[in-house]
Scaffold this motif. Structure first.
Motif, PDB file in Angstrom:
ATOM      1  N   SER A 189      -6.203   7.524 -55.143  1.00  0.00           N
ATOM      2  CA  SER A 189      -7.514   7.741 -55.754  1.00  0.00           C
ATOM      3  C   SER A 189      -8.660   7.052 -55.019  1.00  0.00           C
ATOM      4  O   SER A 189      -9.822   7.356 -55.290  1.00  0.00           O
ATOM      5  N   VAL A 190      -8.346   6.148 -54.090  1.00  0.00           N
ATOM      6  CA  VAL A 190      -9.383   5.397 -53.385  1.00  0.00           C
ATOM      7  C   VAL A 190      -9.301   5.686 -51.889  1.00  0.00           C
ATOM      8  O   VAL A 190      -8.204   5.651 -51.319  1.00  0.00           O
ATOM      9  N   PRO A 191     -10.420   5.963 -51.219  1.00  0.00           N
ATOM     10  CA  PRO A 191     -10.393   6.157 -49.766  1.00  0.00           C
ATOM     11  C   PRO A 191      -9.901   4.891 -49.066  1.00  0.00           C
ATOM     12  O   PRO A 191     -10.253   3.774 -49.466  1.00  0.00           O
ATOM     13  N   LEU A 192      -9.112   5.078 -48.015  1.00  0.00           N
ATOM     14  CA  LEU A 192      -8.515   3.949 -47.307  1.00  0.00           C
ATOM     15  C   LEU A 192      -8.914   3.954 -45.835  1.00  0.00           C
ATOM     16  O   LEU A 192      -9.097   5.016 -45.231  1.00  0.00           O
ATOM     17  N   ILE A 193      -9.036   2.762 -45.283  1.00  0.00           N
ATOM     18  CA  ILE A 193      -9.205   2.595 -43.843  1.00  0.00           C
ATOM     19  C   ILE A 193      -7.915   1.978 -43.335  1.00  0.00           C
ATOM     20  O   ILE A 193      -7.537   0.874 -43.760  1.00  0.00           O
ATOM     21  N   LEU A 194      -7.236   2.681 -42.453  1.00  0.00           N
ATOM     22  CA  LEU A 194      -5.895   2.297 -42.022  1.00  0.00           C
ATOM     23  C   LEU A 194      -5.842   2.035 -40.522  1.00  0.00           C
ATOM     24  O   LEU A 194      -6.630   2.599 -39.749  1.00  0.00           O
ATOM     25  N   PRO A 195      -4.886   1.197 -40.103  1.00  0.00           N
ATOM     26  CA  PRO A 195      -4.651   1.059 -38.657  1.00  0.00           C
ATOM     27  C   PRO A 195      -4.011   2.332 -38.114  1.00  0.00           C
ATOM     28  O   PRO A 195      -3.222   2.981 -38.804  1.00  0.00           O
ATOM     29  N   THR A 197      -1.910   2.540 -35.568  1.00  0.00           N
ATOM     30  CA  THR A 197      -0.525   2.266 -35.193  1.00  0.00           C
ATOM     31  C   THR A 197      -0.135   0.879 -35.674  1.00  0.00           C
ATOM     32  O   THR A 197      -0.924   0.179 -36.306  1.00  0.00           O
ATOM     33  N   GLY A 198       1.088   0.474 -35.367  1.00  0.00           N
ATOM     34  CA  GLY A 198       1.529  -0.875 -35.687  1.00  0.00           C
ATOM     35  C   GLY A 198       2.413  -0.941 -36.917  1.00  0.00           C
ATOM     36  O   GLY A 198       2.672   0.062 -37.593  1.00  0.00           O
ATOM     37  N   LEU A 199       2.873  -2.154 -37.200  1.00  0.00           N
ATOM     38  CA  LEU A 199       3.835  -2.381 -38.268  1.00  0.00           C
ATOM     39  C   LEU A 199       3.279  -2.013 -39.636  1.00  0.00           C
ATOM     40  O   LEU A 199       3.977  -1.405 -40.455  1.00  0.00           O
ATOM     41  N   ALA A 200       2.023  -2.373 -39.913  1.00  0.00           N
ATOM     42  CA  ALA A 200       1.437  -2.055 -41.220  1.00  0.00           C
ATOM     43  C   ALA A 200       1.381  -0.545 -41.434  1.00  0.00           C
ATOM     44  O   ALA A 200       1.681  -0.050 -42.526  1.00  0.00           O
ATOM     45  N   ARG A 201       0.998   0.201 -40.411  1.00  0.00           N
ATOM     46  CA  ARG A 201       0.920   1.651 -40.544  1.00  0.00           C
ATOM     47  C   ARG A 201       2.303   2.266 -40.727  1.00  0.00           C
ATOM     48  O   ARG A 201       2.492   3.204 -41.515  1.00  0.00           O
ATOM     49  N   GLN A 202       3.281   1.743 -40.016  1.00  0.00           N
ATOM     50  CA  GLN A 202       4.649   2.248 -40.164  1.00  0.00           C
ATOM     51  C   GLN A 202       5.150   2.064 -41.592  1.00  0.00           C
ATOM     52  O   GLN A 202       5.702   2.994 -42.196  1.00  0.00           O
ATOM     53  N   ASP A 205       3.195   4.467 -44.004  1.00  0.00           N
ATOM     54  CA  ASP A 205       3.633   5.863 -43.898  1.00  0.00           C
ATOM     55  C   ASP A 205       5.012   6.062 -44.525  1.00  0.00           C
ATOM     56  O   ASP A 205       5.259   7.072 -45.203  1.00  0.00           O
ATOM     57  N   GLN A 206       5.908   5.110 -44.294  1.00  0.00           N
ATOM     58  CA  GLN A 206       7.249   5.218 -44.874  1.00  0.00           C
ATOM     59  C   GLN A 206       7.190   5.171 -46.403  1.00  0.00           C
ATOM     60  O   GLN A 206       7.889   5.930 -47.089  1.00  0.00           O
ATOM     61  N   TRP A 207       6.337   4.287 -46.937  1.00  0.00           N
ATOM     62  CA  TRP A 207       6.249   4.129 -48.390  1.00  0.00           C
ATOM     63  C   TRP A 207       5.649   5.369 -49.052  1.00  0.00           C
ATOM     64  O   TRP A 207       6.159   5.861 -50.052  1.00  0.00           O
ATOM     65  N   SER A 210       8.142   8.237 -48.927  1.00  0.00           N
ATOM     66  CA  SER A 210       9.286   8.085 -49.829  1.00  0.00           C
ATOM     67  C   SER A 210       8.913   8.385 -51.278  1.00  0.00           C
ATOM     68  O   SER A 210       9.774   8.759 -52.086  1.00  0.00           O
ATOM     69  N   ARG A 211       7.625   8.239 -51.624  1.00  0.00           N
ATOM     70  CA  ARG A 211       7.176   8.486 -52.996  1.00  0.00           C
ATOM     71  C   ARG A 211       6.352   9.770 -53.123  1.00  0.00           C
ATOM     72  O   ARG A 211       5.782  10.038 -54.174  1.00  0.00           O
ATOM     73  N   ASN A 212       6.287  10.509 -52.025  1.00  0.00           N
ATOM     74  CA  ASN A 212       5.563  11.782 -52.018  1.00  0.00           C
ATOM     75  C   ASN A 212       4.127  11.609 -52.497  1.00  0.00           C
ATOM     76  O   ASN A 212       3.595  12.415 -53.275  1.00  0.00           O
ATOM     77  N   VAL A 213       3.494  10.525 -52.023  1.00  0.00           N
ATOM     78  CA  VAL A 213       2.109  10.234 -52.370  1.00  0.00           C
ATOM     79  C   VAL A 213       1.205  10.688 -51.223  1.00  0.00           C
ATOM     80  O   VAL A 213       1.500  10.450 -50.051  1.00  0.00           O
ATOM     81  N   LYS A 214       0.111  11.330 -51.563  1.00  0.00           N
ATOM     82  CA  LYS A 214      -0.851  11.774 -50.561  1.00  0.00           C
ATOM     83  C   LYS A 214      -2.070  10.865 -50.602  1.00  0.00           C
ATOM     84  O   LYS A 214      -2.908  10.981 -51.499  1.00  0.00           O
TER      85      LYS A 214
END
Length: 305
Positions: A189-195, A197-202, A205-207, A210-214
């Motif tokens: 529900s909230v716009p996000l600013i994401l890296p 690449t890197g560990l945080a992005r990995q 994306d995996q999370w 796994s929960r089918n969240v967009k």
């Protein structure tokens, strides 16, 4: 050719970036380009492939880089002998670190290094933490500070010194200070600013997969400082390690929202090659770094978070 030109080429061969090299050796990019052209003319061969955005060494360029490094090393050895300081560890230690690492982690290491080995000079390249591991693997840095994956890194030595959870940071002057709900509710529900690449992005994306969240992605960028700069404009919340807010100029400018246990913690520390390699002076510097890293009590901080 002269030693200054060899130093310029050696630095460019390490950074593979005209702008960074020019800044490091106090030249304009155009002056650096003229030096490289003179060397290529003198050698009668192309040393650098400039066809792509990224500078690459040609096969002959790699040979010339080895020659340059060898000549610079011999010059340093001779200068050390003539000065009567042959037993002193001297030279340049190349370090890769994020701006946050420069605030939060490097000061204690630099203090120990300067006290024990005052003749070692530091050359610090700052940039996206996601690029730190590659900088060590490519030999551009002998030491880096970065997030360390749970299963470690093959062929690299890691020393973990700080633990920090991942959080969402919202500008205190923006519209996202009172966000409520679960992490799943927040990212849908909230716009996000994401890296990018890197560990945080990995992990993110995996999370979400796994929960089918967009998620709503407002921007993607490189480096935690860039993420916070965009988040401060009120365009969304930035995904960063908590340590980024605790260190440096950001501490009073953002509101933290939990990212939940699903994204886990960052374990941050020093990364270097497992083996000692390179020229004699380089090997002595690496041994000095190893001595400091292994003789200092790097008690892992943040365990209670």
């Amino acid at each position: 050719m002269n030693f200054y030109e060899l130093k310029a080429f050696s630095t460019l061969a390490r950074t593979l970036h005209y702008g960074k090299t020019a800044a490091e050796i106090n030249l304009s990019p155009s002056a650096l380009s003229r030096i490289i052209s003179r060397l290529e003319e003198e050698m009668g061969t192309i040393l650098l492939d400039r066809s792509n955005r990224q500078v690459e060494l040609t096969p002959n360029g790699k040979l010339f880089a080895e020659f340059s490094n060898e000549m610079l090393e011999k010059r340093l050895q001779l200068k050390t002998k003539l000065s009567g300081e042959a037993d002193k560890v001297s030279g340049t230690l190349h370090v890769y670190a994020s701006v946050t690492a420069c605030y939060a982690i490097l000061p204690s290491f630099i203090k120990a290094l300067s006290e024990r080995y005052p003749h070692i000079q530091l050359s610090i390249e700052t940039g996206d933490p996601a690029a730190a591991i590659q900088a060590v693997r490519e030999g551009r840095a002998a030491l880096a500070v970065a997030a360390i994956p749970e299963d470690g890194l093959s062929y690299l030595e890691t020393i973990r010194i700080k633990r920090s959870p991942l959080i969402y940071a919202a500008s205190k002057d923006g519209p996202w200070t009172n966000v409520q709900g679960s992490p799943q509710d927040i990212i849908s529900s909230v716009p996000l600013i994401l890296p990018k690449t890197g560990l945080a992005r990995q992990r993110f994306d995996q999370w979400t997969k796994s929960r089918n969240v967009k998620p709503i992605i407002a921007a993607e960028t490189e480096g935690n400082e860039a993420i916070l700069a965009i988040a401060q404009l009120g365009l969304g919340m930035g995904l960063v390690p908590q340590i980024v807010l605790e260190s440096g100029p950001y501490i009073n400018q953002f509101v933290e929202h939990t990212a939940g246990n699903s994204l886990g913690y960052y374990e941050i520390g020093f990364i270097r090659r497992s083996e000692i390699y390179g020229t004699q002076s380089s090997r002595r510097i690496q041994q000095a770094v190893s001595d400091i890293l292994h003789s200092t009590d790097w008690t892992l901080e943040g365990n209670k978070q």
